[in-house]
Design an enzyme around this catalytic site. Structure first.
Site, PDB file in Angstrom:
ATOM      1  N   HIS A 196     -61.684  27.214 -13.298  1.00  0.00           N
ATOM      2  CA  HIS A 196     -60.811  28.321 -12.902  1.00  0.00           C
ATOM      3  C   HIS A 196     -60.905  28.573 -11.392  1.00  0.00           C
ATOM      4  O   HIS A 196     -61.895  28.236 -10.740  1.00  0.00           O
ATOM      5  CB  HIS A 196     -61.194  29.593 -13.670  1.00  0.00           C
ATOM      6  CG  HIS A 196     -60.748  29.575 -15.099  1.00  0.00           C
ATOM      7  ND1 HIS A 196     -61.001  30.607 -15.970  1.00  0.00           N
ATOM      8  CD2 HIS A 196     -60.050  28.640 -15.797  1.00  0.00           C
ATOM      9  CE1 HIS A 196     -60.468  30.314 -17.155  1.00  0.00           C
ATOM     10  NE2 HIS A 196     -59.905  29.119 -17.076  1.00  0.00           N
ATOM     11  N   GLU A 212     -61.419  31.249  -9.617  1.00  0.00           N
ATOM     12  CA  GLU A 212     -62.512  32.096  -9.119  1.00  0.00           C
ATOM     13  C   GLU A 212     -63.805  31.283  -9.001  1.00  0.00           C
ATOM     14  O   GLU A 212     -64.514  31.362  -7.991  1.00  0.00           O
ATOM     15  CB  GLU A 212     -62.756  33.282 -10.056  1.00  0.00           C
ATOM     16  CG  GLU A 212     -61.545  34.157 -10.298  1.00  0.00           C
ATOM     17  CD  GLU A 212     -60.746  33.746 -11.537  1.00  0.00           C
ATOM     18  OE1 GLU A 212     -60.427  32.554 -11.691  1.00  0.00           O
ATOM     19  OE2 GLU A 212     -60.421  34.634 -12.350  1.00  0.00           O
ATOM     20  N   CYS A 261     -61.520  35.967 -16.195  1.00  0.00           N
ATOM     21  CA  CYS A 261     -62.032  35.780 -17.562  1.00  0.00           C
ATOM     22  C   CYS A 261     -63.537  36.031 -17.582  1.00  0.00           C
ATOM     23  O   CYS A 261     -64.164  36.173 -16.525  1.00  0.00           O
ATOM     24  CB  CYS A 261     -61.697  34.378 -18.070  1.00  0.00           C
ATOM     25  SG  CYS A 261     -62.757  33.088 -17.382  1.00  0.00           S
ATOM     26  N   CYS A 280     -65.691  33.359 -15.554  1.00  0.00           N
ATOM     27  CA  CYS A 280     -65.648  33.569 -14.099  1.00  0.00           C
ATOM     28  C   CYS A 280     -66.380  34.845 -13.730  1.00  0.00           C
ATOM     29  O   CYS A 280     -67.036  34.918 -12.688  1.00  0.00           O
ATOM     30  CB  CYS A 280     -64.209  33.611 -13.597  1.00  0.00           C
ATOM     31  SG  CYS A 280     -63.412  32.001 -13.690  1.00  0.00           S
TER      32      CYS A 280
HETATM   33 ZN   LIG Z   1     -61.954  32.259 -15.407  1.00  0.00          ZN
END
Ligand SMILES: [Zn+2]
Length: 171
Positions: free
Chosen positions: A84, A86, A110, A113
């Protein structure tokens, strides 16, 4: 007299996150993240971009060999492979201290992250959309952010759109 329509710091950094997202090869979701030094960051001036990231596969995992699908057998989907935005931004900082830094991202992070954000020392997350607020993933994320004392700020942008024009002859 100074130009009145210059962009704010917040819009600038969120704009950087949105621009980073344009690098993503994910056909369904493009997310970018921008990490910026805060007032308390040691050895950094405030409002300095420390790192950028977008959702993609790890280095060496070629976009043409790994799947971007969302459905099918687990190993035929993107989910086991994608990093992801981040987390990528945190990892792209390459050991730079992120303690006291701020993270700008379009979508609320999420839970995976979230863990990396907390552990890296980032103490504020600034986001635009929380459209998955009702999901367990985001509920878990908020529970951890709150426990860890990470400030969560939904950005009210001062401009709705920033247009980048490569046709510099027009400037
Ligand atoms: Zn994430």
């Amino acid at each position: 007299m100074k130009r009145p329509d210059y962009i704010s710091w917040d819009d600038y950094f969120m704009g950087m996150a949105l621009l980073a997202a344009k690098r993503s090869k994910d056909p369904s979701t493009q997310v970018g993240a921008c990490i910026v030094s805060g007032e308390e960051c040691v050895g950094q001036r405030p409002n300095t971009i420390l790192s950028l990231g977008y959702n993609g596969f790890p280095i060496g995992c070629k976009d043409d060999h790994f799947p971007w699908d969302r459905e099918g057998n687990f190993l035929d989907t993107k989910y086991p492979f994608v990093v992801h935005a981040e987390l990528n931004a945190i990892l792209n900082a390459q050991g730079k201290s992120l303690v006291g830094a701020k993270l700008y991202v379009a979508l609320f992070p999420c839970n995976e992250c979230c863990k990396a954000i907390i552990q890296s020392g980032i103490n504020e997350v600034i986001y635009l959309s929380d459209k998955y607020a009702q999901t367990d993933v985001v509920k878990a994320s908020k529970k951890m952010f709150e426990a860890a004392g990470v400030k969560l700020t939904r950005l009210e942008t001062q401009t709705s759109k920033i247009v980048l024009d490569f046709n510099v002859e027009m400037i």
